[in-house]
Design a protein around this motif. Sequence first.
Motif, PDB file in Angstrom:
ATOM      1  N   UNK A   1     -42.789  -4.821 -19.834  1.00 49.56           N
ATOM      2  CA  UNK A   1     -41.343  -5.351 -20.149  1.00 49.56           C
ATOM      3  C   UNK A   1     -40.533  -4.867 -19.158  1.00 49.56           C
ATOM      4  N   UNK A   2     -40.368  -3.612 -18.730  1.00 49.46           N
ATOM      5  CA  UNK A   2     -39.248  -3.178 -17.725  1.00 49.46           C
ATOM      6  C   UNK A   2     -39.690  -3.607 -16.402  1.00 49.46           C
ATOM      7  N   UNK A   3     -40.953  -3.651 -16.027  1.00 51.83           N
ATOM      8  CA  UNK A   3     -41.367  -4.514 -14.751  1.00 51.83           C
ATOM      9  C   UNK A   3     -40.737  -5.914 -14.624  1.00 51.83           C
ATOM     10  N   UNK A   4     -40.746  -6.463 -15.787  1.00 54.19           N
ATOM     11  CA  UNK A   4     -40.437  -7.982 -15.835  1.00 54.19           C
ATOM     12  C   UNK A   4     -39.143  -8.188 -16.017  1.00 54.19           C
ATOM     13  N   UNK A   5     -38.089  -7.396 -16.536  1.00 58.22           N
ATOM     14  CA  UNK A   5     -36.830  -7.528 -16.974  1.00 58.22           C
ATOM     15  C   UNK A   5     -36.169  -6.697 -15.911  1.00 58.22           C
ATOM     16  N   UNK A   6     -36.562  -5.541 -15.442  1.00 55.70           N
ATOM     17  CA  UNK A   6     -35.936  -4.821 -14.456  1.00 55.70           C
ATOM     18  C   UNK A   6     -36.549  -4.241 -13.230  1.00 55.70           C
TER      19      UNK A   6
END
Length: 538
Positions: A403-408
């Motif tokens: 999720x972090x890679x996708x969003x940030x």
Amino acid sequence: MKSPLARLVSRVLKKNKIPFNKEELDFQIQSHPSYPSLHSVTGVLDHFNIENVAAQVPVEAQVLQQLPQCFIAQITSNQNTGLVSVEQNQQIQIISSNGAKKTFTEDEFLEVFTGVIIAVEKSEKSEELINKKEQFSIVNVLFGLIISLFVSLMFLFDASLYCISYIILTLLGIIISISIIKQEYGVSTLIGDTFCTEGDDKKDCDAVLSSKGAVIFKGYKLSDISLLYFSGVLLIAFGSIIIHSEPKLSYIFSLLALPITLYSIYYQHWVVKKWCILCLGIVSVLWGQSLIAFLHGNSFEQVSIDNLIMSLLFFSMIILAWRLIKPIILDSIALRNEKITFLKFKKNYSLFESLLAKSKKLDTKIENLKEIVLGNQSSKLELLIVTNPLCGHCKPVHKAVHNIVEKYGDIVKIRIRFNVNTDLIKGKAVLIASRILELYDVEGGFLEALNDIYGDMSSEKWFKKWGYAIDMESYMKILMKEKNWCINNNINFTPEILINGKAYPKEYNREDIVFFIEELEENHNPNISTNMQFVASL
């Protein structure tokens, strides 16, 4: 209680045709640590992968015309600033957080517009907030089954037109009564949001429902009595249908309820001096029921003792059921409010930062080692994820990393480091980790391979799909260096998260790290965080 800020966001999302769940949106906004600031809105929109931008734009007609048809804006009114939703058509209509509408010309709007906006855009990455379990909840299913049963009974026992009309009105009364009760406790409903969000000088549902006149006696309000009444007369009506009789007692109760409608109108008009549209809906239903009873004409014929006893039994059952159900509902609402308070505390970055600062900083560098690095490799914010492909506790952490890679991914660097037993050269963990390193280094597709092994795929199926490392010797050297680093730094268990060398606080669930990425990035990359600083300051 429902958040006025959530209402604004809901309206803008709806106008931009972005699907969402009102309850979840309201909950996430209220539980954001910076609520009710602008930052809480952008944070929640980011949480749901809804593309958005918060900006300070020039207050000019040309710029205004380039903005979306519907957006959130900050305006000044009576020397105070506030957020409104803006809809641009031939004229500009603003809707405040309490639902009040006002129309401006372009020049008039520019006089009160501060230039601060939040705009949203529907994209492929927009995450639909609708919870399928909510859509098909057991309450909705049961209510649908009850209505279907009642309709079947009406036609099966050949009910009269009077009776059918009466029951339809009664069901409508139950629906409105439930909506009123939810409105009182701040729970969003379609009916309540439609008729009770646009308050003005003459209309205010909350003012009427929270007034002293709405309370009949301790623990019971007019809304409770309304629900009990409609439920009782409905059961009496269907009991009468089953024995092939008109629901005369229900008709009588409807006529006897007429004085309450007069009291309601009097109290709203002369005491509160505000109108509650939902309350007027109940009044209209009662009048409709009374009209049916009057037109039927035979309601006051002699009623048998058996009918009276049956009616008393029905009402007793409903009252008892409501006495049992209502505390559960109130506890559920109280729990939700406590959860909002808890999450605001949990997501508070200052508390997280103070715990993180207590951690000893480790040197995470391993010289001349090509490891898996995701995201922005030049970012000053680095997350080191120490993991094992066969570790069950690593799965939720991998999901958080995904999720972090996708969003940030453009503002954070994530380094994946394996902690596997390199003494077992043919061990599954070693074979999987070495193959993932090879995929990253040579072939590509390593992200899918990571998702598979940290998902539900078994190691046997994983090997069939991805195979084994060809240059096993080279990648074993990497795994051995990573293992030695873990030993030297006393990292004996997985998963472990290090934020720029500092251990992730044990007081937090590891999956919660996604809450703090923006603030962490702001602290470590101050030169490229002006937009977030601007948003956080509002």
